[in-house]
Design an enzyme around this catalytic site. Structure first.
Site, short mmCIF file in Angstrom:
data_model
loop_
_atom_site.label_atom_id
_atom_site.label_comp_id
_atom_site.label_asym_id
_atom_site.label_seq_id
_atom_site.Cartn_x
_atom_site.Cartn_y
_atom_site.Cartn_z
CB ALA A 1 47.36 120.98 -16.60
CB SER A 2 46.95 123.46 -11.96
OG SER A 2 48.06 122.74 -11.87
CB VAL A 3 41.52 123.32 -14.80
CG1 VAL A 3 39.97 123.23 -15.17
CG2 VAL A 3 41.73 124.71 -15.78
#
Length: 377
Positions: free
Chosen positions: A86-88
């Site tokens: 995801a946003s990592v």
């Protein structure tokens, strides 16, 4: 049959692997025992902790794998399981931009419209996108409002090109003037990936592989071309899942129409590859210190006010050891990557069961790291 299914599922969730590095001190091994105690406590509450890795002074001190990789067929997580970050993923996009800057192919103050000819906003720069200060509209909302499937019998999977076409056609107004506010933006990082593609003349997937993943031997990390269901080319792939409405079983929580997006998400990786990544950053094997120092500095708005985000990382509290971190959440996945710069310590958390226990996991790890104790709540 349903009771038998639930029994098997319940048993597999509680299969776990954990270890203490043989080379670390007895004090650190004592901490590792506390991590195991924490995992056991979470299990007793029926909670999966996914895959966790903790490292101190550049050495892995604890690893744990607890939960399900898939629910159809039922299969347990292992330390080699590949999770959607995801946003990592955003920090990899940031570094991709840094590499092009290092080669003199772009500049942070360069206007996006000078690279992407169809980009509708004249005053947004690459730096605005990196720091979430562009004011650009949310593409996910635009897709939900304006996208019309062409075939009702097939579930579409959209990527950047399709998403940007819809976004440009809708021509949404800016939420605020660039640099005026900080507002987290997935759209900004999607656009950054498209900038990397335009400047490098490579697909973002290949750029990441050639310039980041392969050089660092991150052999289990990739920007995934999303497919529903089993993929023989990626046997360790993790699927998101959640409790069903009746609370008596599980269902997939893995699909979304924009699942092929790149830049703001889409990367899959393992806890050990992410450990390699954090160490490579701290050893300046990815980009030079000068560029990382800039990326790991708090941002400043037009009025001079600071905010706690750099280029793809949240910047930690200045009263504690200098740290950078990021969380991610998409479909069934919730993830977290924390890196202490000066101490070369930190941890990785990867989960896929749609639960919202990330804060509890973070707090427990921080407590054990800081006090050597785990206090059950």
């Amino acid at each position: 049959m349903k009771l038998f299914f639930r029994y098997i599922l319940f048993s597999l969730i509680f299969i776990s692997f954990s270890s203490c590095n043989q080379n670390v001190s007895s004090l650190t091994c004592s901490q590792a025992n506390k991590y195991s105690e924490f995992i056991s406590c979470m299990k007793s509450k029926g909670l999966s902790t996914g895959n966790i890795l903790v490292y101190e002074k550049g050495e892995i001190v604890f690893q744990s794998s607890n939960g399900l990789r898939t629910i159809d067929p039922i299969d347990s997580l292992t330390l080699n399981s590949q999770f959607r970050l995801a946003s990592v993923s955003k920090q990899f996009t940031s570094v991709a931009v840094m590499k092009l800057k290092l080669e003199g192919k772009l500049d942070y103050d360069q206007k996006v419209s000078s690279i992407l000819n169809d980009f509708p906003h004249e005053n947004i720069t690459i730096k605005h996108l990196l720091q979430h200060t562009s004011g650009i509209a949310d593409y996910i909302k635009i897709i939900s409002q304006d996208y019309v499937p062409q075939n009702s019998t097939k579930r579409d999977i959209l990527g950047n090109d399709e998403i940007l076409d819809i976004f440009y056609n809708s021509n949404p107004k800016l939420k605020f003037k660039p640099g005026e506010k900080y507002e987290y933006s997935n759209t900004g990082y999607l656009v950054l990936a498209s900038i990397v593609e335009e400047v490098s003349k490579q697909h973002f997937r290949e750029f990441l592989k050639e310039n980041i993943f392969d050089p660092l031997n991150m052999n289990n990390t990739l920007l995934y071309s999303y497919k529903e269901g089993y993929d023989s080319d990626m046997p360790n792939r993790v699927f998101g899942y959640s409790l069903n409405e009746e609370k008596d079983g599980y269902e997939l929580n893995d699909y979304h129409v924009v699942n092929d997006v790149r830049g703001d998400g889409g990367i899959y990786s393992t806890i050990n590859d992410l450990f390699k990544w954090n160490m490579a950053l701290l050893d300046y094997k990815v980009v030079p210190k000068k560029l990382l120092d800039e990326a790991w500095r708090v941002g400043t708005l037009n009025n001079g006010e600071d905010f706690g985000y750099g280029y793809g990382w949240v910047i930690g509290d200045s009263s504690k050891p200098k740290s950078v971190f990021h969380s991610g959440g998409w479909v069934g996945f919730v993830t977290y990557l924390y890196n202490e710069i000066d101490t070369k310590s930190g941890y990785v958390i990867l989960t896929n069961d749609s639960s919202r226990v990330l804060v509890d996991i973070i707090n427990s790890i921080n407590s054990i790291r800081e006090t050597g104790k785990y206090v059950s709540k």
